[in-house]
Scaffold this motif. Structure first.
Motif, PDB file in Angstrom:
ATOM      1  N   GLU A  71       0.852  -1.195   0.000  1.00 35.37           N
ATOM      2  CA  GLU A  71       0.000   0.000   0.000  1.00 35.37           C
ATOM      3  C   GLU A  71       0.884   1.240   0.000  1.00 35.37           C
ATOM      4  OE1 GLU A  71      -3.046  -0.471  -0.471  1.00 35.37           O
ATOM      5  OE2 GLU A  71      -3.376  -2.525   0.212  1.00 35.37           O
ATOM      6  N   ARG A  72       0.545   2.176  -0.907  1.00 33.90           N
ATOM      7  CA  ARG A  72       1.287   3.425  -0.999  1.00 33.90           C
ATOM      8  C   ARG A  72       0.394   4.585  -0.547  1.00 33.90           C
ATOM      9  NH1 ARG A  72       1.903   0.393  -5.360  1.00 33.90           N
ATOM     10  NH2 ARG A  72       0.446   1.623  -6.587  1.00 33.90           N
ATOM     11  N   TYR A  83       4.020   1.929   2.316  1.00 39.36           N
ATOM     12  CA  TYR A  83       3.736   2.228   3.718  1.00 39.36           C
ATOM     13  C   TYR A  83       3.145   1.027   4.452  1.00 39.36           C
ATOM     14  CZ  TYR A  83       4.921   7.101   3.157  1.00 39.36           C
ATOM     15  OH  TYR A  83       5.616   8.258   2.946  1.00 39.36           O
ATOM     16  N   LEU A  84       2.856  -0.044   3.734  1.00 38.27           N
ATOM     17  CA  LEU A  84       2.443  -1.297   4.348  1.00 38.27           C
ATOM     18  C   LEU A  84       2.700  -2.404   3.335  1.00 38.27           C
ATOM     19  CD1 LEU A  84       1.050  -2.436   6.967  1.00 38.27           C
ATOM     20  CD2 LEU A  84      -1.053  -2.529   5.621  1.00 38.27           C
ATOM     21  N   ASP A  98       5.219  -3.019   8.595  1.00 42.34           N
ATOM     22  CA  ASP A  98       5.355  -1.569   8.458  1.00 42.34           C
ATOM     23  C   ASP A  98       6.760  -1.263   7.924  1.00 42.34           C
ATOM     24  OD1 ASP A  98       5.590   1.137   8.668  1.00 42.34           O
ATOM     25  OD2 ASP A  98       5.082   1.270  10.797  1.00 42.34           O
ATOM     26  N   PRO A  99       6.889  -0.892   6.629  1.00 44.93           N
ATOM     27  CA  PRO A  99       8.224  -0.640   6.079  1.00 44.93           C
ATOM     28  C   PRO A  99       8.810   0.707   6.497  1.00 44.93           C
ATOM     29  CG  PRO A  99       6.553  -0.317   4.402  1.00 44.93           C
ATOM     30  CD  PRO A  99       5.832  -0.794   5.626  1.00 44.93           C
ATOM     31  N   TRP A 177      -2.092   5.913   3.471  1.00 43.52           N
ATOM     32  CA  TRP A 177      -1.479   4.781   4.169  1.00 43.52           C
ATOM     33  C   TRP A 177      -0.258   5.187   4.981  1.00 43.52           C
ATOM     34  CZ3 TRP A 177      -3.728   0.194   4.904  1.00 43.52           C
ATOM     35  CH2 TRP A 177      -4.822  -0.120   4.097  1.00 43.52           C
ATOM     36  N   SER A 178       0.141   6.447   4.915  1.00 42.69           N
ATOM     37  CA  SER A 178       1.237   6.889   5.788  1.00 42.69           C
ATOM     38  C   SER A 178       0.728   7.234   7.184  1.00 42.69           C
ATOM     39  CB  SER A 178       1.935   8.115   5.181  1.00 42.69           C
ATOM     40  OG  SER A 178       1.080   9.249   5.185  1.00 42.69           O
ATOM     41  N   THR A 179      -0.580   7.200   7.393  1.00 41.65           N
ATOM     42  CA  THR A 179      -1.173   7.455   8.708  1.00 41.65           C
ATOM     43  C   THR A 179      -0.642   6.450   9.732  1.00 41.65           C
ATOM     44  OG1 THR A 179      -3.205   8.275   7.670  1.00 41.65           O
ATOM     45  CG2 THR A 179      -3.369   7.577   9.961  1.00 41.65           C
TER      46      THR A 179
END
Length: 429
Positions: A71-72, A83-84, A98-99, A177-179
């Motif tokens: 997920e970006r 981001y995932l 979580d990258p 997805w950066s949340t």
């Protein structure tokens, strides 16, 4: 005619767009089942090296293909980083990683080396996976498999529903997805995206085999896995939306300066460039070439919400473009390395235009026979190139060599060569 053409030409076996019918011509019509929860529940998000090592060991010990997704935060953050990362494999279950907390997943990638990775629309996720050290050596792309099998709708939700009879909840595909922390409903959605991916792969493999296209699919998947990272785009500012309105070289320079300024700011702030300044505002400023901050503030996109300091930085970019000597101004359009746009062929080379028309018609008919999109039968750019500069002697060997030189896979060369030889020959190539 190949086995795949024979199969696709049999009306009783054609893809319906819902589910591949069986040999009797029937299709699954039961109401699809909503998929609401992962089989083992929502797995905890991996955020430290100890947990990552445990997941790596579990997935290395698993069996069969591994489902992979990422997920970006497109539209929210700068770039296309992951981001995932979601994975699922028989014997290991599902994992959410979580990258951001674990930016180096090369150990996991190495543990899965040689394992077939199942992705949906692989070319979208591979760049961000490569950035964190995950590079497959073998893959199966369920979206591409759906195209080759003839499904008109190849989104993951449509494929899972049509082939497996389950409905995936798709409400969170465009969220940020950066949340952090990620809300539980988002994590459930992410886990469900890999829940049935291997099942979908297995069903599509059977369908491709039934149609005689499985070898074609393997060639396509191998080409994706072996492809090097894409080269950075030359003059990316030229892709600004609305550029067709900008004609003068000085105006093009304004677009370039504003685009590059925006890009630097967006990268520094880690936000999507569109959140810094819209493409429409860039084009508006380029067309007006404002004389000062006051004139800039009157343009659409630079209204009352734009602070004085921001206006000054945008005006400084405009001023830099205005100060450039003529020799430093960008040229309109980009250097053309291939054939001209097809719309210009009739004037430039009517014979080539006739060749292209015949070739397109032949490829279209072939695509109908094998029930797949024309662009998957052969790249439209390849067709244009071979029609613009055909081999001096048009025969199966020369056309096959030309197609291979343009990157066509062996199955495409075998399938397309006869129809292109006919099309090029009848037009006096």
């Amino acid at each position: 005619m190949t086995d795949a053409q024979d199969t696709a030409a049999d009306g009783s076996l054609r893809i319906t767009g819902v589910t591949p019918p069986d040999d009797a011509g029937s299709s699954v019509t039961e109401a699809p089942t909503p998929l609401l929860e992962p089989r083992e529940g929502i797995p905890p998000v991996i955020t430290d090296e100890t947990a990552l090592a445990e997941v790596t060991a579990a997935f290395a010990a698993g069996s069969g293909p591994v489902a992979v997704d990422a997920e970006r935060a497109s539209g929210y953050r700068y770039g296309q980083r992951a981001y995932l990362v979601q994975l699922r494999r028989e014997g290991a279950g599902s994992a959410l990683i979580d990258p951001v907390a674990c930016p180096d997943l090369s150990g996991l990638g190495e543990a899965l080396s040689g394992v077939e990775w199942v992705l949906h629309a692989a070319t979208q996720d591979l760049p961000c996976l490569r950035e964190i050290g995950m590079v497959p050596t073998r893959l199966f792309d369920t979206e591409l498999a759906g195209r080759l099998a003839g499904f008109p709708r190849v989104g993951l939700g449509a494929m899972v529903e049509g082939v497996l009879g389950y409905v995936l909840e798709k409400g969170h595909s465009a969220v940020d997805w950066s949340t952090r922390p990620l809300p539980e409903p988002w994590l459930r959605y992410a886990a469900l995206d890999v829940e049935l991916l291997v099942d979908l792969r297995d069903a599509l493999e059977k369908e491709l085999d039934r149609q005689g296209k499985l070898d074609w699919a393997h060639q396509e998947f191998d080409a994706i896995a072996a492809a090097p990272p894409a080269e950075p785009r030359k003059d990316p500012w030229r892709r600004t939306s609305g550029m067709h309105k900008v004609r003068r070289r000085r105006q093009l320079a304004v677009v370039r300066e504003l685009w590059e300024t925006r890009d630097r700011i967006a990268q520094r702030r880690d936000v999507s460039p569109g959140k810094v300044l819209s493409d429409a505002a860039i084009v508006e400023a380029a067309l007006a070439v404002p004389a000062n901050v006051h004139a800039l503030a009157a343009l659409n996109g630079f209204g009352h919400r734009t602070g004085r300091r921001q206006l000054e930085q945008w005006q400084a970019a405009v001023d830099r473009a205005k100060a450039l000597p003529e020799s430093a101004l960008p040229q309109p359009g980009q250097p053309v390395t291939g054939p001209p746009p097809p719309r210009a062929w009739a004037d430039k080379d009517p014979v080539a235009a006739a060749r292209l028309s015949a070739a397109r018609a032949a490829v279209s008919a072939l695509a109908e026979r094998v029930t797949m999109p024309q662009e998957n039968v052969i790249s439209p750019d390849t067709v244009r190139r071979i029609c613009w500069e055909p081999p001096q002697t048009v025969d199966p060997e020369s056309v096959a060599t030309a197609l291979a030189g343009y990157g066509a896979r062996p199955w495409q060369v075998e399938l397309v060569t006869p129809v292109l030889v006919d099309a090029l020959s009848t037009q006096g190539a």
